[in-house]
Design a protein around this motif. Structure first.
Motif, PDB file in Angstrom:
ATOM      1  N   ASP A 220       0.694  -1.327  -0.157  1.00  0.00           N
ATOM      2  CA  ASP A 220      -0.069   0.019   0.030  1.00  0.00           C
ATOM      3  C   ASP A 220       0.797   1.313  -0.029  1.00  0.00           C
ATOM      4  O   ASP A 220       1.884   1.211   0.211  1.00  0.00           O
ATOM      5  CB  ASP A 220      -0.855   0.141   1.350  1.00  0.00           C
ATOM      6  N   ASP A 221       0.276   2.392  -0.388  1.00  0.00           N
ATOM      7  CA  ASP A 221       0.681   3.763  -0.012  1.00  0.00           C
ATOM      8  C   ASP A 221       1.576   4.295  -1.207  1.00  0.00           C
ATOM      9  O   ASP A 221       2.164   5.471  -1.042  1.00  0.00           O
ATOM     10  CB  ASP A 221       1.450   3.960   1.250  1.00  0.00           C
ATOM     11  N   HIS A 270      -6.270   2.908  -3.741  1.00  0.00           N
ATOM     12  CA  HIS A 270      -6.080   3.014  -2.311  1.00  0.00           C
ATOM     13  C   HIS A 270      -6.241   4.656  -2.266  1.00  0.00           C
ATOM     14  O   HIS A 270      -5.867   5.049  -1.238  1.00  0.00           O
ATOM     15  CB  HIS A 270      -4.704   2.738  -1.897  1.00  0.00           C
ATOM     16  N   HIS A 274      -5.317   9.518   0.275  1.00  0.00           N
ATOM     17  CA  HIS A 274      -5.132   8.699   1.784  1.00  0.00           C
ATOM     18  C   HIS A 274      -5.884   9.204   2.821  1.00  0.00           C
ATOM     19  O   HIS A 274      -5.521   9.136   3.853  1.00  0.00           O
ATOM     20  CB  HIS A 274      -3.757   8.423   2.008  1.00  0.00           C
TER      21      HIS A 274
HETATM   22 ZN    ZN Z   1      -2.559   3.173   3.229  1.00  0.00          ZN
END
Ligand code: ZN
Length: 407
Positions: A220-221, A270, A274
């Motif tokens: 993720d991210d 995602h 965020h």
């Molecule tokens: Zn995340």
């Protein structure tokens, strides 16, 4: 995305293209000829593309029996492909060890053969298996019945004089047939582009089927400055991962996102920046939509998976993700790698907690990720040692690809 499903298709069962491919077809119009009698008397053939696979269909005037195509006795039906700058390639179907086989240059190809009716054979295989190139091909078919000798190969030449046969040197019926009788047909091998994936089943998941020996790595991210190193390591290990990426980072890292897909990984949503979207609402829909649009602009691919930032989720958010064709995905294994607990801790948590169908959460962006990166090869070796296979999340969940065929 590929599974060797097609290879398990056996004789007399109607086999479809691997389930991971949406049905996209081109070509496949049958060319017909008049029967000329004899064994393995083909009366039509067609060449088309169904999803990633070329499909060849042969129809005969009479049943195509296993005996007629027995490999040990030289029985085979071959399509010969002639493409510019390539030497001609024959792709043949034959019968050996109680199974239909697709063979080219003495080697067995992965693919499937089915016999929907007695007088019809249907072959499917990926063009690259037969080393065919994208583009046009001249094709013709040669069918040779098992046990066919050179004398029998030609049609019986019978000379008549009045009402009396004066010569019937070759009384056997022909056992070799060519389609077309003279010349060739035109066919095309299409390029296949993956344009997305298709969600199905539950609206939100945190693991795959528990009976399976498959697991999925998710990151993720990103993309971040660490991401290329993750891709290199995955390539070296020969395993795919699924990247849940942040929409606002896509345009500056478009080539990295393209590399993810090109190398067999999955790309997923995602959110745009965020944000905590657990409360849902119209703003959440905008975050999801804009992220997918950015990914599509960069890659031509539309995701079907969404992971809520912070794992913060709710019924409204899940339904908004579903409305945009995405399943909301949580995880079953969390090594808390973002807290940088040490490579050893990340490895032992993941290896200790992963079971079949596991979805492993980690991060390739949003902070220092060298511990997560160092843990990757150790995790892969340990779990492979326990018999687990790494797959993309879409494969773990059994989702279909969306593809399109291009010239
Ligand atoms: Zn995340």
């Amino acid at each position: 995305m590929r599974t060797p499903l097609a290879a398990v298709c056996v004789a007399l069962s109607l086999c479809f293209a691997a389930s991971a491919s949406a049905a996209t077809t081109q070509g496949g119009e049958p060319h017909t000829v008049k029967p000329e009698g004899g064994a393995l008397d083909l009366i039509s053939s067609s060449f088309g593309q169904r999803s990633r696979e070329l499909e060849i269909v042969y129809r005969s005037a009479e049943p195509i029996t296993p005996q007629l195509l027995a490999e040990v006795n030289g029985g085979q039906i071959c399509t010969i492909f002639e493409q510019a700058s390539l030497t001609a390639r024959a792709v043949c179907v034959t019968r050996a060890d109680g199974k239909w086989r697709i063979v080219s240059r003495g080697e067995r190809l992965e693919g499937s053969v089915s016999q929907p009716r007695e007088s019809e054979l249907r072959l499917r295989f990926e063009p690259a298996e037969a080393k065919l190139k994208v583009g046009l091909a001249d094709v013709y078919v040669k069918a040779t019945a098992a046990g066919c000798s050179a004398q029998q190969a030609k049609a019986a030449k019978i000379t008549w004089s009045g009402a009396k046969i004066i010569s019937a040197a070759v009384l056997a019926r022909p056992c070799e047939h060519r389609l077309p009788r003279v010349g060739s047909y035109g066919a095309r091998v299409w390029d296949v582009v993956t344009t997305g994936c298709k969600r199905s089943g539950a609206g939100q998941v945190s693991r795959g089927p528990s009976g399976s020996k498959q697991v999925a790595l998710t990151y993720d991210d990103g993309p971040s400055s660490y991401t290329p190193a993750f891709l290199r390591e995955l390539r070296k290990l020969g395993v795919p991962a699924t990247f849940f990426i942040v929409g606002q980072l896509v345009s500056a890292n478009a080539s990295v996102v393209r590399a993810m897909l090109r190398e067999g990984n999955m790309v997923a949503n995602h959110s745009w920046n965020h944000a905590d979207l657990g409360g849902g609402g119209a703003g959440a829909s905008t975050q999801l939509r804009e992220t997918n649009a950015a990914i599509r602009r960069a890659t031509g691919f539309t995701p079907c998976l969404f992971r809520p930032p912070y794992g913060s989720t709710g019924a409204d958010l899940v339904s908004r993700a579903n409305q945009q064709g995405m399943t909301s995905v949580l995880w079953s294994v969390d090594p808390l790698d973002w807290r940088t607990p040490g490579t050893g801790s990340i490895v032992s948590t993941v290896v200790g907690q992963t079971q079949g169908g596991g979805i492993i959460l980690s991060h390739d962006g949003g902070g220092p990720r060298s511990q997560t990166l160092a843990a990757l090869p150790q995790i892969v070796r340990a779990l492979k040692g326990r018999g687990y296979k790494f797959v993309t999340l879409t494969d773990l969940l059994g989702y279909a690809e969306r593809i399109s065929l291009v010239k």
